[in-house]
Design a protein around this motif. Structure first.
Motif, PDB file in Angstrom:
ATOM      1  N   ASP A   1      15.797  70.039  25.115  1.00  0.00           N
ATOM      2  CA  ASP A   1      15.551  68.900  24.228  1.00  0.00           C
ATOM      3  C   ASP A   1      16.373  69.031  22.946  1.00  0.00           C
ATOM      4  O   ASP A   1      16.520  70.127  22.394  1.00  0.00           O
ATOM      5  CB  ASP A   1      14.070  68.807  23.871  1.00  0.00           C
ATOM      6  N   ILE A   2      16.881  67.903  22.476  1.00  0.00           N
ATOM      7  CA  ILE A   2      17.647  67.890  21.226  1.00  0.00           C
ATOM      8  C   ILE A   2      16.680  67.689  20.068  1.00  0.00           C
ATOM      9  O   ILE A   2      16.005  66.662  19.967  1.00  0.00           O
ATOM     10  CB  ILE A   2      18.709  66.777  21.241  1.00  0.00           C
TER      11      ILE A   2
ATOM     12  N   LEU B   1      20.283  63.749  15.562  1.00  0.00           N
ATOM     13  CA  LEU B   1      19.859  63.945  16.948  1.00  0.00           C
ATOM     14  C   LEU B   1      20.707  63.173  17.948  1.00  0.00           C
ATOM     15  O   LEU B   1      20.525  63.329  19.156  1.00  0.00           O
ATOM     16  CB  LEU B   1      18.387  63.550  17.100  1.00  0.00           C
ATOM     17  N   SER B   2      21.623  62.346  17.467  1.00  0.00           N
ATOM     18  CA  SER B   2      22.514  61.610  18.360  1.00  0.00           C
ATOM     19  C   SER B   2      23.756  61.200  17.586  1.00  0.00           C
ATOM     20  O   SER B   2      23.746  61.127  16.352  1.00  0.00           O
ATOM     21  CB  SER B   2      21.823  60.364  18.923  1.00  0.00           C
TER      22      SER B   2
ATOM     23  N   LYS C   1      27.822  66.519  25.708  1.00  0.00           N
ATOM     24  CA  LYS C   1      26.479  66.502  25.153  1.00  0.00           C
ATOM     25  C   LYS C   1      26.256  67.681  24.216  1.00  0.00           C
ATOM     26  O   LYS C   1      27.030  68.642  24.204  1.00  0.00           O
ATOM     27  CB  LYS C   1      25.443  66.565  26.285  1.00  0.00           C
ATOM     28  N   VAL C   2      25.194  67.597  23.428  1.00  0.00           N
ATOM     29  CA  VAL C   2      24.729  68.752  22.660  1.00  0.00           C
ATOM     30  C   VAL C   2      24.399  69.864  23.656  1.00  0.00           C
ATOM     31  O   VAL C   2      23.769  69.610  24.687  1.00  0.00           O
ATOM     32  CB  VAL C   2      23.494  68.374  21.820  1.00  0.00           C
TER      33      VAL C   2
ATOM     34  N   ASN D   1      26.527  58.798  23.322  1.00  0.00           N
ATOM     35  CA  ASN D   1      25.561  59.171  22.297  1.00  0.00           C
ATOM     36  C   ASN D   1      25.484  60.681  22.083  1.00  0.00           C
ATOM     37  O   ASN D   1      24.787  61.151  21.189  1.00  0.00           O
ATOM     38  CB  ASN D   1      24.175  58.630  22.680  1.00  0.00           C
TER      39      ASN D   1
ATOM     40  N   THR E   1      24.042  62.771  23.992  1.00  0.00           N
ATOM     41  CA  THR E   1      22.719  63.263  24.383  1.00  0.00           C
ATOM     42  C   THR E   1      22.559  63.405  25.891  1.00  0.00           C
ATOM     43  O   THR E   1      21.450  63.618  26.375  1.00  0.00           O
ATOM     44  CB  THR E   1      21.632  62.314  23.853  1.00  0.00           C
TER      45      THR E   1
ATOM     46  N   THR F   1      20.159  70.753  17.560  1.00  0.00           N
ATOM     47  CA  THR F   1      21.300  69.843  17.470  1.00  0.00           C
ATOM     48  C   THR F   1      22.541  70.536  16.917  1.00  0.00           C
ATOM     49  O   THR F   1      22.451  71.525  16.172  1.00  0.00           O
ATOM     50  CB  THR F   1      20.962  68.627  16.593  1.00  0.00           C
TER      51      THR F   1
END
Length: 279
Positions: free
Chosen positions: A199-200, A42-43, A182-183, A174, A176, A205
């Motif tokens: 939201d991740i 997730l990160s 970012k993702v 990160n 995020t 992800t």
């Protein structure tokens, strides 16, 4: 001299896209479909921590192939172990390294896996004793038991997965949203709007790692770039993205692809404007 980089103003909400003006690329989608939950992160910090642990526990060395001893386990007739010169205890080959070992000695891995361990050990030992290249490089990891993660030629140049992720974190933090990279968000098919603010989760992800590789896809979808106007007068928007991959055990080489894209859907297909790749 300091260079000031200017970015388009950040998007405050989703924006309309025209995917008909892009090429669909399924590279990230294939990763999304194939990765189990324990390979999804997730990160970038979580991913870096996971691959960093195995780097810290790893040991690489070059040994003479003929000096490696292959043994069938007395406790488990289906398990092989290898005794490497200078090793403190037997090495348990992973599924991947067993295939590499078979390949080095010219034995078909699929067939060898069907043999009883004692018979497979005899065949592997014969191959190692008669291996054309005298030296091989091993990668071992102590994780409760000592695993043989990779067997390669002596000239193999290893780039650690940890180092790739650390390099990406230098520009993406990160991953995020703490930097522009970012993702990615998601395309809403009903409105043809790309929403960067999603939201991740394990399902969304694009940060992946297994015992044999890493793969990361990030984009800057909060700063869309206007490339002109569509036929209806609306702005023609796209944004920047890249993915990078590596394997420290030899399943693939280090690579990166960068591109402009128009949207990313829920199953991580990309609609790309331009692609450039370095392998």
């Amino acid at each position: 001299m300091n260079t000031v980089i200017s970015y388009p103003p950040p998007a405050s909400s989703g924006f309309k896209v025209d995917i008909s003006r892009g090429e669909r690329i399924s590279r990230v989608s294939s990763e999304w479909f194939s990765r189990p939950d324990d390979e999804r992160y997730l990160s970038l910090s979580d991913l870096h921590r996971a691959v960093g642990v195995r780097t810290e526990r790893a040991r690489a060395r070059t040994v003479e192939a003929a000096e490696i001893r292959v043994e069938a386990s007395r406790d488990n007739a289906e398990r092989l172990s290898l005794i490497v010169p200078g090793g403190r205890e037997p090495l348990a080959p992973t599924h991947w390294s067993y295939g590499q070992l078979c390949g080095l000695v010219g034995a078909p891995a699929s067939y060898m896996r069907q043999l009883p361990a004692p018979l497979a050990a005899i065949n592997l030992q014969h191959g190692l004793l008669n291996h054309n290249a005298e030296m091989v490089k091993t990668l071992e990891m102590d994780d409760g038991r000592v695993e043989l993660r990779a067997v390669t030629g002596p000239e193999y140049g290893r780039i650690w997965d940890r180092d790739l992720i650390a390099a990406i974190m230098n520009i993406a933090g990160n991953g995020t949203g703490d930097t522009i990279w970012k993702v990615p968000g998601l395309l809403d098919w009903s409105t043809m709007t790309h929403n960067p603010f999603v939201d991740i989760t394990k399902d969304t992800t694009t940060l992946y790692a297994s015992d044999r590789d890493v793969f990361v896809f990030l984009c800057d979808d909060t700063h869309p770039i206007e490339a002109g106007r569509l036929a209806n007068g609306e702005p023609d928007l796209y944004f920047r993205g890249f993915y990078a991959w590596n394997s420290e055990v030899g399943s693939k080489t280090l690579g990166i692809a960068s591109f402009y894209l128009r949207a990313v859907c829920a199953n991580r297909n990309l609609w790309v404007r331009r692609v450039g790749a370095i392998n």
